[in-house]
Design a protein around this motif. Structure first.
Motif, PDB file in Angstrom:
ATOM      1  N   LYS A 330     -11.606 -25.610  74.417  1.00 47.88           N
ATOM      2  CA  LYS A 330     -12.954 -25.459  74.941  1.00 47.88           C
ATOM      3  C   LYS A 330     -13.592 -24.122  74.549  1.00 47.88           C
ATOM      4  N   SER A 331     -14.896 -24.172  74.316  1.00 41.46           N
ATOM      5  CA  SER A 331     -15.679 -22.961  74.077  1.00 41.46           C
ATOM      6  C   SER A 331     -17.141 -23.236  74.404  1.00 41.46           C
ATOM      7  N   ASN A 332     -17.734 -22.335  75.163  1.00 41.28           N
ATOM      8  CA  ASN A 332     -19.175 -22.444  75.425  1.00 41.28           C
ATOM      9  C   ASN A 332     -19.944 -21.337  74.708  1.00 41.28           C
ATOM     10  N   ALA A 333     -19.327 -20.769  73.666  1.00 36.54           N
ATOM     11  CA  ALA A 333     -19.930 -19.627  72.962  1.00 36.54           C
ATOM     12  C   ALA A 333     -21.280 -19.992  72.330  1.00 36.54           C
ATOM     13  N   SER A 334     -21.391 -21.170  71.735  1.00 33.31           N
ATOM     14  CA  SER A 334     -22.660 -21.583  71.122  1.00 33.31           C
ATOM     15  C   SER A 334     -23.731 -21.771  72.191  1.00 33.31           C
ATOM     16  N   TYR A 335     -23.336 -22.379  73.307  1.00 33.42           N
ATOM     17  CA  TYR A 335     -24.240 -22.590  74.437  1.00 33.42           C
ATOM     18  C   TYR A 335     -24.747 -21.253  74.973  1.00 33.42           C
ATOM     19  N   MET A 336     -23.834 -20.291  75.124  1.00 38.82           N
ATOM     20  CA  MET A 336     -24.210 -18.971  75.622  1.00 38.82           C
ATOM     21  C   MET A 336     -25.088 -18.227  74.616  1.00 38.82           C
ATOM     22  N   ALA A 337     -24.795 -18.402  73.323  1.00 37.41           N
ATOM     23  CA  ALA A 337     -25.534 -17.692  72.279  1.00 37.41           C
ATOM     24  C   ALA A 337     -27.010 -18.079  72.286  1.00 37.41           C
ATOM     25  N   ILE A 338     -27.302 -19.376  72.344  1.00 35.40           N
ATOM     26  CA  ILE A 338     -28.702 -19.799  72.313  1.00 35.40           C
ATOM     27  C   ILE A 338     -29.406 -19.391  73.601  1.00 35.40           C
ATOM     28  N   GLY A 339     -28.659 -19.377  74.709  1.00 29.47           N
ATOM     29  CA  GLY A 339     -29.247 -18.925  75.974  1.00 29.47           C
ATOM     30  C   GLY A 339     -29.661 -17.461  75.901  1.00 29.47           C
ATOM     31  N   LYS A 340     -28.765 -16.621  75.344  1.00 32.49           N
ATOM     32  CA  LYS A 340     -29.079 -15.195  75.197  1.00 32.49           C
ATOM     33  C   LYS A 340     -30.246 -14.986  74.236  1.00 32.49           C
ATOM     34  N   ALA A 341     -30.247 -15.746  73.141  1.00 24.82           N
ATOM     35  CA  ALA A 341     -31.320 -15.599  72.153  1.00 24.82           C
ATOM     36  C   ALA A 341     -32.666 -16.002  72.757  1.00 24.82           C
ATOM     37  N   GLN A 342     -32.689 -17.087  73.520  1.00 21.97           N
ATOM     38  CA  GLN A 342     -33.945 -17.507  74.150  1.00 21.97           C
ATOM     39  C   GLN A 342     -34.423 -16.483  75.169  1.00 21.97           C
ATOM     40  N   GLN A 343     -33.488 -15.911  75.927  1.00 20.01           N
ATOM     41  CA  GLN A 343     -33.859 -14.882  76.895  1.00 20.01           C
ATOM     42  C   GLN A 343     -34.438 -13.667  76.178  1.00 20.01           C
ATOM     43  N   SER A 344     -33.856 -13.310  75.038  1.00 20.87           N
ATOM     44  CA  SER A 344     -34.362 -12.189  74.251  1.00 20.87           C
ATOM     45  C   SER A 344     -35.781 -12.454  73.754  1.00 20.87           C
ATOM     46  N   VAL A 345     -36.008 -13.687  73.298  1.00 20.28           N
ATOM     47  CA  VAL A 345     -37.351 -14.061  72.827  1.00 20.28           C
ATOM     48  C   VAL A 345     -38.369 -13.951  73.960  1.00 20.28           C
ATOM     49  N   ARG A 346     -37.988 -14.410  75.159  1.00 19.91           N
ATOM     50  CA  ARG A 346     -38.911 -14.332  76.294  1.00 19.91           C
ATOM     51  C   ARG A 346     -39.214 -12.897  76.676  1.00 19.91           C
ATOM     52  N   GLN A 347     -38.230 -11.999  76.507  1.00 17.61           N
ATOM     53  CA  GLN A 347     -38.406 -10.604  76.902  1.00 17.61           C
ATOM     54  C   GLN A 347     -39.130  -9.772  75.844  1.00 17.61           C
ATOM     55  N   THR A 348     -38.855 -10.060  74.563  1.00 17.17           N
ATOM     56  CA  THR A 348     -39.397  -9.211  73.493  1.00 17.17           C
ATOM     57  C   THR A 348     -40.649  -9.784  72.854  1.00 17.17           C
ATOM     58  N   GLY A 349     -40.935 -11.068  73.106  1.00 15.31           N
ATOM     59  CA  GLY A 349     -42.159 -11.652  72.576  1.00 15.31           C
ATOM     60  C   GLY A 349     -42.079 -11.988  71.104  1.00 15.31           C
ATOM     61  N   ASP A 350     -43.233 -11.983  70.460  1.00 14.74           N
ATOM     62  CA  ASP A 350     -43.380 -12.451  69.075  1.00 14.74           C
ATOM     63  C   ASP A 350     -43.142 -11.310  68.089  1.00 14.74           C
ATOM     64  N   LEU A 351     -41.866 -10.949  67.909  1.00 15.75           N
ATOM     65  CA  LEU A 351     -41.539  -9.857  66.981  1.00 15.75           C
ATOM     66  C   LEU A 351     -41.784 -10.293  65.539  1.00 15.75           C
ATOM     67  N   SER A 352     -42.271  -9.373  64.737  1.00 15.48           N
ATOM     68  CA  SER A 352     -42.603  -9.684  63.347  1.00 15.48           C
ATOM     69  C   SER A 352     -41.352  -9.951  62.516  1.00 15.48           C
TER      70      SER A 352
END
Length: 425
Positions: A330-352
């Motif tokens: 078992k591994s949820n690393a991919s699941y966690m990765a996309i969650g962290k990336a989406q949270q980063s996008v919500r926090q940092t906005g539309d970075l160039s």
């Protein structure tokens, strides 16, 4: 003559309608549209017995529209066309009084049946209201779904269900003849599984089975009257969600025995094979992921197979897949990765996008530096250049952290060899 209680007390207007305040409350998303009569084509998605059909009737009544109804269980393309022809004759094109065509269980319509609705909806001959207990993203064709708004109805809460009972006692002509006291409601609510229609049906069964007109409703009375009338597995009620939850948690917990048991419960209850297989597809990626990428391949093959075969043979394929997933690392690393990336996008906005990573299809873009200084990895040793591909503000960020299973340990070593300190975990 023997109209069931649920039908006798069906709400006739918004004032009588219970629950779904987010849709038809004072500030509900549908309230203003209903009052004005400007109803879009829409899909009502929610558990059984939460008022989808009732709401469709109220929408038609409050907006003064002609109302036509079809059931996906016993209607074909011919029936759809006949109703559309009648609707075209009863309402003017593109008028505020376009007829409403209500289709219950629209998820049961085939692709060709759904296709036959497209023209009428697109040209404004009818306003479509579809009701479904299944996720419309999976069960409604994209062309039709894009022409409809989707509104979600929530399962009834305890207060909603008790209000349904109290209203029935006060307003139903037949129940008014009896002296009914709701002393205990836990058994009624539990047996209903949040389904308002089922709640009223059980309540009526209990009341009618009493020879006296003075009835005190208790949990013991309800269980004594209902007894074996409840099914082992209610695929439209609360158990639908509880048992699939137990099934997925058994897979996640690497317990093949638990997985097969809960699978058997669903099979014996006649659960939709696509629903079971779809949940295993999700688990193969969320819970197993890169620890065993073949799990997703097998789960997808199982989904395709059981969709083609159906019961009873599909049970073998479902069992094979469930056991394979349960016994996989078992591994949820991919699941966690996309969650962290989406949270980063919500926090940092539309970075160039950094200039070297941009596409440069025109001379102007090239002159502006698009794509310049980009290093083509295949031109370097080991097909690798130690340069990140993130916006500058996120330099050094690691969203994906490999798990401790055998396969991801190899991935971790690969990343450490390439990125050095960034993956010194």
């Amino acid at each position: 003559m023997n109209e069931p209680l649920a039908e006798r007390v069906r709400p006739k207007n918004l004032e009588e309608y219970i629950s779904q305040n987010h849709l038809v409350g004072e500030k509900g998303s549908l309230t203003h549209q209903i009052r004005r009569g400007t109803i879009p084509s829409l899909i009502l998605w929610g558990p059984p017995g939460t008022g989808k059909t009732t709401l469709a009737n109220i929408i038609a009544s409050e907006s003064g529209r002609p109302f036509y109804t079809l059931s996906a269980i016993n209607s074909g393309v011919k029936d759809i066309r006949e109703v559309i022809d009648k609707a075209k004759q009863s309402g003017g094109l593109f008028t505020a009084k376009n007829p409403i065509l209500f289709i219950d269980e629209i998820h049961r319509f085939s692709k060709s049946q759904q296709d036959s609705l497209l023209g009428a909806v697109e040209k404004g001959w009818v306003t479509l209201i579809g009701a479904t207990t299944e996720n419309p993203s999976f069960e409604v064709i994209p062309a039709l779904l894009s022409r409809c708004q989707v509104y979600i109805l929530n399962a009834f809460g305890k207060e909603d269900l008790e209000t349904l009972l109290e209203n029935a006692i006060k307003k139903d002509v037949q129940l008014q003849k009896k002296k009914i006291k709701l002393k205990e409601t836990e058994a009624l609510l539990r047996l209903s599984g949040g389904d308002g229609r089922k709640l009223l049906n059980i309540f009526e069964l209990v009341v009618n089975s009493e020879e006296t007109d003075a009835i005190v409703i208790t949990d013991a009375l309800v269980m004594g009257k209902v007894q074996k009338n409840t099914v082992l597995y209610d695929k439209t009620g609360e158990q639908h969600y509880d048992i699939i939850s137990a099934f997925i948690k058994s897979i996640r917990g690497s317990d093949p025995n638990g997985a097969v048991y809960w699978l058997a419960r669903m099979i014996e209850g006649g659960e939709d094979v696509k629903f079971i297989a779809r949940r295993m597809l999700i688990s193969a990626s969320e819970d197993i992921g890169l620890a065993n990428p073949t799990a997703l391949v097998l789960a997808n093959a199982a989904f395709q197979s059981v969709t083609t075969i159906g019961y009873p043979e599909a049970r073998i394929i479902l069992s094979q897949c469930a056991i394979y997933l349960a016994t996989s690392p078992k591994s949820n690393a991919s699941y966690m990765a996309i969650g962290k990336a989406q949270q980063s996008v919500r926090q940092t906005g539309d970075l160039s996008v950094p200039l070297p990573l941009r596409n440069a299809p025109t001379k102007l873009m090239k002159d502006l530096g698009y794509g310049q200084e980009y290093k083509y990895a295949h031109n370097y040793q080991n097909n690798f250049v130690e340069e990140e591909f993130l916006p500058e503000a996120l330099t050094g960020t690691s969203f994906y952290l490999p798990g401790g299973n055998h396969r991801e340990k190899a991935i971790k070593e690969f990343l450490k060899n390439r990125w050095k300190d960034k993956y010194e975990l």
